[in-house]
Design a protein around this motif. Structure first.
Motif, PDB file in Angstrom:
ATOM      1  N   ASP A  86      58.789  43.335 -10.056  1.00 35.33           N
ATOM      2  CA  ASP A  86      58.483  42.606  -8.833  1.00 35.33           C
ATOM      3  C   ASP A  86      59.675  42.717  -7.876  1.00 35.33           C
ATOM      4  O   ASP A  86      60.739  43.200  -8.254  1.00 35.33           O
ATOM      5  N   PHE A  87      59.460  42.231  -6.654  1.00 33.15           N
ATOM      6  CA  PHE A  87      60.514  42.372  -5.649  1.00 33.15           C
ATOM      7  C   PHE A  87      60.907  41.022  -5.054  1.00 33.15           C
ATOM      8  O   PHE A  87      60.091  40.097  -4.974  1.00 33.15           O
ATOM      9  N   ASP A  89      63.907  31.652 -17.744  1.00 34.11           N
ATOM     10  CA  ASP A  89      63.528  30.389 -17.101  1.00 34.11           C
ATOM     11  C   ASP A  89      63.260  30.582 -15.617  1.00 34.11           C
ATOM     12  O   ASP A  89      62.272  30.082 -15.071  1.00 34.11           O
ATOM     13  N   GLU A  90      64.150  31.302 -14.947  1.00 32.30           N
ATOM     14  CA  GLU A  90      63.991  31.538 -13.516  1.00 32.30           C
ATOM     15  C   GLU A  90      62.750  32.386 -13.240  1.00 32.30           C
ATOM     16  O   GLU A  90      61.991  32.109 -12.302  1.00 32.30           O
ATOM     17  N   ALA A  91      62.534  33.402 -14.057  1.00 31.35           N
ATOM     18  CA  ALA A  91      61.369  34.274 -13.870  1.00 31.35           C
ATOM     19  C   ALA A  91      60.069  33.503 -14.077  1.00 31.35           C
ATOM     20  O   ALA A  91      59.118  33.647 -13.290  1.00 31.35           O
ATOM     21  N   ILE A 116      74.356  35.477  -1.483  1.00 33.42           N
ATOM     22  CA  ILE A 116      73.286  35.528  -0.492  1.00 33.42           C
ATOM     23  C   ILE A 116      72.064  34.784  -1.007  1.00 33.42           C
ATOM     24  O   ILE A 116      72.008  34.379  -2.173  1.00 33.42           O
ATOM     25  N   ASN A 117      71.082  34.601  -0.118  1.00 34.38           N
ATOM     26  CA  ASN A 117      69.820  33.972  -0.486  1.00 34.38           C
ATOM     27  C   ASN A 117      68.707  35.015  -0.454  1.00 34.38           C
ATOM     28  O   ASN A 117      68.666  35.869   0.428  1.00 34.38           O
ATOM     29  N   VAL A 118      67.805  34.924  -1.419  1.00 34.17           N
ATOM     30  CA  VAL A 118      66.670  35.851  -1.457  1.00 34.17           C
ATOM     31  C   VAL A 118      65.394  35.064  -1.696  1.00 34.17           C
ATOM     32  O   VAL A 118      65.421  33.943  -2.214  1.00 34.17           O
ATOM     33  N   GLN A 119      64.277  35.654  -1.312  1.00 33.14           N
ATOM     34  CA  GLN A 119      62.974  35.010  -1.470  1.00 33.14           C
ATOM     35  C   GLN A 119      62.046  35.877  -2.293  1.00 33.14           C
ATOM     36  O   GLN A 119      62.000  37.099  -2.127  1.00 33.14           O
ATOM     37  N   THR A 120      61.315  35.235  -3.202  1.00 34.98           N
ATOM     38  CA  THR A 120      60.294  35.935  -3.979  1.00 34.98           C
ATOM     39  C   THR A 120      58.960  35.865  -3.246  1.00 34.98           C
ATOM     40  O   THR A 120      58.796  35.100  -2.292  1.00 34.98           O
ATOM     41  N   GLY A 159      64.827  42.458 -12.377  1.00 29.96           N
ATOM     42  CA  GLY A 159      64.953  42.735 -13.804  1.00 29.96           C
ATOM     43  C   GLY A 159      65.157  41.414 -14.525  1.00 29.96           C
ATOM     44  O   GLY A 159      66.055  40.639 -14.175  1.00 29.96           O
ATOM     45  N   ILE A 160      64.320  41.125 -15.504  1.00 25.90           N
ATOM     46  CA  ILE A 160      64.374  39.845 -16.204  1.00 25.90           C
ATOM     47  C   ILE A 160      65.163  39.997 -17.495  1.00 25.90           C
ATOM     48  O   ILE A 160      64.869  40.851 -18.326  1.00 25.90           O
ATOM     49  N   SER A 161      66.189  39.159 -17.638  1.00 27.55           N
ATOM     50  CA  SER A 161      67.061  39.225 -18.806  1.00 27.55           C
ATOM     51  C   SER A 161      66.669  38.141 -19.810  1.00 27.55           C
ATOM     52  O   SER A 161      66.780  36.951 -19.502  1.00 27.55           O
TER      53      SER A 161
END
Length: 221
Positions: free
Chosen positions: A215-216, A204-206, A172-176, A39-41
């Motif tokens: 997206d996941f 900015d991150e998105a 935690i770490n996540v990957q796009t 979810g993009i803020s």
């Protein structure tokens, strides 16, 4: 040039090896059951009841524009203007319901435009954060602190936290996925009975990872 049977077999094997290698590289690095929706803020404001009345008049209430993904949270029809030392950003949406303290969430890019040095903080951690002025149709409020860049985080229900084997407050770490895939490190996990599964990042991150709503990402073991 005519190829003999042995040469043809070697070429076929080479092509198959290359195809297998490509398929392996294309496979996700993590299990499918660890997917989390994004979810993009965009920039937004959470107002206190006191500041709401100053900005929109006495006895003002928030008007629900649309519900958000998290239960009880909603985007409001009301908007304000943010004023910093170097610039202005208009039409910044308010999110409801009201809170005890006013909190303004912006991006690094917004900091440059406004001329403020907002720290990266978890929501609610406002002590020593940046100040700015909010302008509404009925008045203005200058908050000495309360403007932050929201740290990326994941909302989870306790059942999902158990499935992912993580706990509230863990990072935690996540990957796009995709052509501009990145690894987001130090992502705060928030666990509550009131939450739906979703990771929140700012614009900015998105944009950096070419992400869009829905997206996941996947947890890195």
């Amino acid at each position: 040039m005519r190829l003999d049977k042995g040469q043809l077999e070697e070429i076929v094997k080479m092509v198959l090896r290359q195809q297998l290698s490509k398929e392996c590289c294309d496979q996700p690095l993590m299990k499918e059951d660890k997917k989390i929706p994004i979810g993009i803020s965009n920039r937004h404001v959470h107002l206190s009841g006191h500041d709401l009345e100053i900005l929109f008049g006495g006895n003002a209430t928030l008007t629900r524009f649309k519900d958000l993904s998290q239960p009880g949270q909603f985007a409001c029809a009301e908007k304000v203007t943010l004023v910093g030392p170097k610039g202005v950003i208009e039409n910044v949406r308010i999110l409801g319901p009201t809170r005890n303290r006013t909190q303004v969430e912006i991006s690094v890019s917004d900091c440059f435009k406004l001329g403020v040095k907002a720290p990266i903080r978890d929501s609610g951690d406002l002590s020593g954060s940046a100040g700015l002025t909010l302008v509404g149709p009925a008045g203005s409020v200058t908050v000495p602190e309360g403007c932050i860049i929201a740290a990326r985080h994941i909302h989870m229900h306790p059942k999902e936290a158990a499935r992912f084997n993580v706990k509230d407050g863990e990072r935690i770490n996540v990957q796009t996925e995709g052509a501009r895939g990145v690894v987001f490190c130090e992502v705060m996990v928030r666990v509550s009975e009131e939450y739906n599964l979703e990771m929140h990042v700012d614009m900015d991150e998105a944009n950096a990872a070419s992400l869009k709503n829905g997206d996941f990402v996947k947890i890195i073991d």
